[in-house]
Design a protein around this motif. Sequence first.
Motif, PDB file in Angstrom:
ATOM      1  N   PHE A   4      -3.087  -5.418  -7.686  1.00 44.34           N
ATOM      2  CA  PHE A   4      -3.271  -5.832  -9.076  1.00 44.34           C
ATOM      3  C   PHE A   4      -1.991  -6.443  -9.640  1.00 44.34           C
ATOM      4  O   PHE A   4      -0.879  -6.096  -9.245  1.00 44.34           O
ATOM      5  N   ALA A   5      -2.183  -7.361 -10.595  1.00 42.81           N
ATOM      6  CA  ALA A   5      -1.070  -8.083 -11.211  1.00 42.81           C
ATOM      7  C   ALA A   5      -0.362  -7.195 -12.231  1.00 42.81           C
ATOM      8  O   ALA A   5      -0.974  -6.340 -12.874  1.00 42.81           O
ATOM      9  N   ASP A   6       0.934  -7.431 -12.397  1.00 43.73           N
ATOM     10  CA  ASP A   6       1.685  -6.786 -13.475  1.00 43.73           C
ATOM     11  C   ASP A   6       1.338  -7.465 -14.801  1.00 43.73           C
ATOM     12  O   ASP A   6       0.707  -8.513 -14.828  1.00 43.73           O
ATOM     13  N   GLY A   7       1.820  -6.855 -15.887  1.00 48.66           N
ATOM     14  CA  GLY A   7       1.611  -7.470 -17.186  1.00 48.66           C
ATOM     15  C   GLY A   7       0.275  -7.091 -17.790  1.00 48.66           C
ATOM     16  O   GLY A   7      -0.368  -6.129 -17.386  1.00 48.66           O
ATOM     17  N   SER A   8      -0.147  -7.894 -18.761  1.00 54.40           N
ATOM     18  CA  SER A   8      -1.275  -7.503 -19.605  1.00 54.40           C
ATOM     19  C   SER A   8      -2.609  -8.102 -19.172  1.00 54.40           C
ATOM     20  O   SER A   8      -3.623  -7.896 -19.833  1.00 54.40           O
ATOM     21  N   SER A   9      -2.634  -8.863 -18.066  1.00 57.10           N
ATOM     22  CA  SER A   9      -3.877  -9.572 -17.717  1.00 57.10           C
ATOM     23  C   SER A   9      -4.967  -8.637 -17.207  1.00 57.10           C
ATOM     24  O   SER A   9      -6.153  -8.905 -17.383  1.00 57.10           O
ATOM     25  N   GLY A  10      -4.577  -7.554 -16.540  1.00 57.60           N
ATOM     26  CA  GLY A  10      -5.575  -6.699 -15.902  1.00 57.60           C
ATOM     27  C   GLY A  10      -6.253  -7.381 -14.723  1.00 57.60           C
ATOM     28  O   GLY A  10      -7.279  -6.917 -14.229  1.00 57.60           O
ATOM     29  N   ALA A  11      -5.686  -8.473 -14.257  1.00 57.55           N
ATOM     30  CA  ALA A  11      -6.294  -9.254 -13.177  1.00 57.55           C
ATOM     31  C   ALA A  11      -5.799  -8.766 -11.818  1.00 57.55           C
ATOM     32  O   ALA A  11      -4.813  -8.043 -11.716  1.00 57.55           O
ATOM     33  N   ARG A  12      -6.492  -9.209 -10.797  1.00 55.80           N
ATOM     34  CA  ARG A  12      -5.974  -9.022  -9.446  1.00 55.80           C
ATOM     35  C   ARG A  12      -4.700  -9.851  -9.279  1.00 55.80           C
ATOM     36  O   ARG A  12      -4.551 -10.909  -9.882  1.00 55.80           O
ATOM     37  N   ARG A  13      -3.823  -9.366  -8.405  1.00 57.60           N
ATOM     38  CA  ARG A  13      -2.656 -10.140  -8.015  1.00 57.60           C
ATOM     39  C   ARG A  13      -3.109 -11.337  -7.179  1.00 57.60           C
ATOM     40  O   ARG A  13      -3.952 -11.208  -6.292  1.00 57.60           O
ATOM     41  N   ASP A  14      -2.548 -12.498  -7.477  1.00 59.15           N
ATOM     42  CA  ASP A  14      -2.850 -13.652  -6.626  1.00 59.15           C
ATOM     43  C   ASP A  14      -2.139 -13.450  -5.282  1.00 59.15           C
ATOM     44  O   ASP A  14      -0.963 -13.116  -5.236  1.00 59.15           O
ATOM     45  N   SER A  15      -2.878 -13.606  -4.204  1.00 57.86           N
ATOM     46  CA  SER A  15      -2.284 -13.472  -2.867  1.00 57.86           C
ATOM     47  C   SER A  15      -3.206 -14.173  -1.887  1.00 57.86           C
ATOM     48  O   SER A  15      -4.359 -14.492  -2.214  1.00 57.86           O
ATOM     49  N   ASN A  16      -2.733 -14.363  -0.672  1.00 51.89           N
ATOM     50  CA  ASN A  16      -3.614 -14.971   0.328  1.00 51.89           C
ATOM     51  C   ASN A  16      -4.850 -14.094   0.559  1.00 51.89           C
ATOM     52  O   ASN A  16      -5.963 -14.620   0.738  1.00 51.89           O
ATOM     53  N   LEU A  17      -4.683 -12.765   0.513  1.00 52.51           N
ATOM     54  CA  LEU A  17      -5.840 -11.886   0.715  1.00 52.51           C
ATOM     55  C   LEU A  17      -6.819 -12.006  -0.450  1.00 52.51           C
ATOM     56  O   LEU A  17      -8.042 -12.063  -0.253  1.00 52.51           O
ATOM     57  N   GLN A  18      -6.310 -12.040  -1.678  1.00 55.87           N
ATOM     58  CA  GLN A  18      -7.189 -12.162  -2.844  1.00 55.87           C
ATOM     59  C   GLN A  18      -7.973 -13.476  -2.780  1.00 55.87           C
ATOM     60  O   GLN A  18      -9.151 -13.534  -3.142  1.00 55.87           O
TER      61      GLN A  18
END
Length: 307
Positions: A129-143
């Motif tokens: 998961f991404a840091d900060g306030s987005s609540g989004a998944r972390r961008d990555s090759n797996l994502q």
Amino acid sequence: ATTLAGAAQEKGRYFGTAVAANRLSDSTYVGILNREFDSVTAENEMKIDALEPNQNQFVYTNADRIVNHAINQGKKVRGHTLAWHSQQPGWMQNMSGSTLRNAMLNHVTRVATYYRGKIHSWDVVNEAFADGSSGARRDSNLQRTGNDWIEAAFRAARAADPGAKLCYNDYNTDNWQHAKTQAVYRMVQDFKSRGVPIDCVGFQAHFNSGNPVPNNYHTTLQNFADLGVDVQITELDIEGSGTSQAEQYRGVTQACLAVARCTGITVWGIRDTDSWRASGTPLLFDGGGNKKAAYHAVLAALGGSST
Ligand code: XIL
């Protein structure tokens, strides 16, 4: 009890540490490890780049040194980690799409099968998961292989080692108010509702002055436990020294003990000089292997005493 593991066991918990294979020849280090801890996590040796440096060529030598030491000493092993955006081997870093998805699932299956029966808990997926306030998944090759990559990894791990507890592990998920905490909570809630195999959530718990132990830590751990998963503190270290550091360690220990499904605590190294933090003194033993105030605070919180 007079040791961390002994006191934790009396509370129905384990007390573990990260171990580096190249320190297993250091007698002071091994003496503390064998005496104080009943669970072990390989600090780097079970990561993807270590175990599969070339695609489909698995190298277990260093990981096995740690796993065999732990098993010979009667200690549990936490497996860390089957799928992660970081510490990927070069061949995987440049992959994408279904090729990467299949390579990731192959890695999960092969490694979890190799260690079947030896692992208490697997960190199946780390830091998604991404840091900060987005609540989004972390961008990555797996994502980018599709949002279902996490559940696919958990299903593959369950099929390969049905006896291991399967954990999702992350950092900055300690404060209940943080968007990242809420986002991980919603994923676990969704997995439980759809029958995706997940048994535990790991809280890395790397704390410092900019990221202190939150006052609502107990609330966070209890809310996750109430979803029907175990919770574990998996990589604890706290920057600082003296009484203030000891009080924060005491607070974390008490927060875990207050939650029936908080099954154990792992610190991320033994002596301050073993820490991944380049500077600072975040652990329970000083560079000479002496017990710090933080050690005594944790032992006392567990109901033990060194005298
Ligand atoms: C760290 C190790 O301690 C270092 O030796 C290595 O250089 C980088 O990784 N979160 C995790 C751990 O899940 O795997 C990381 O370990 C620390 C942060």
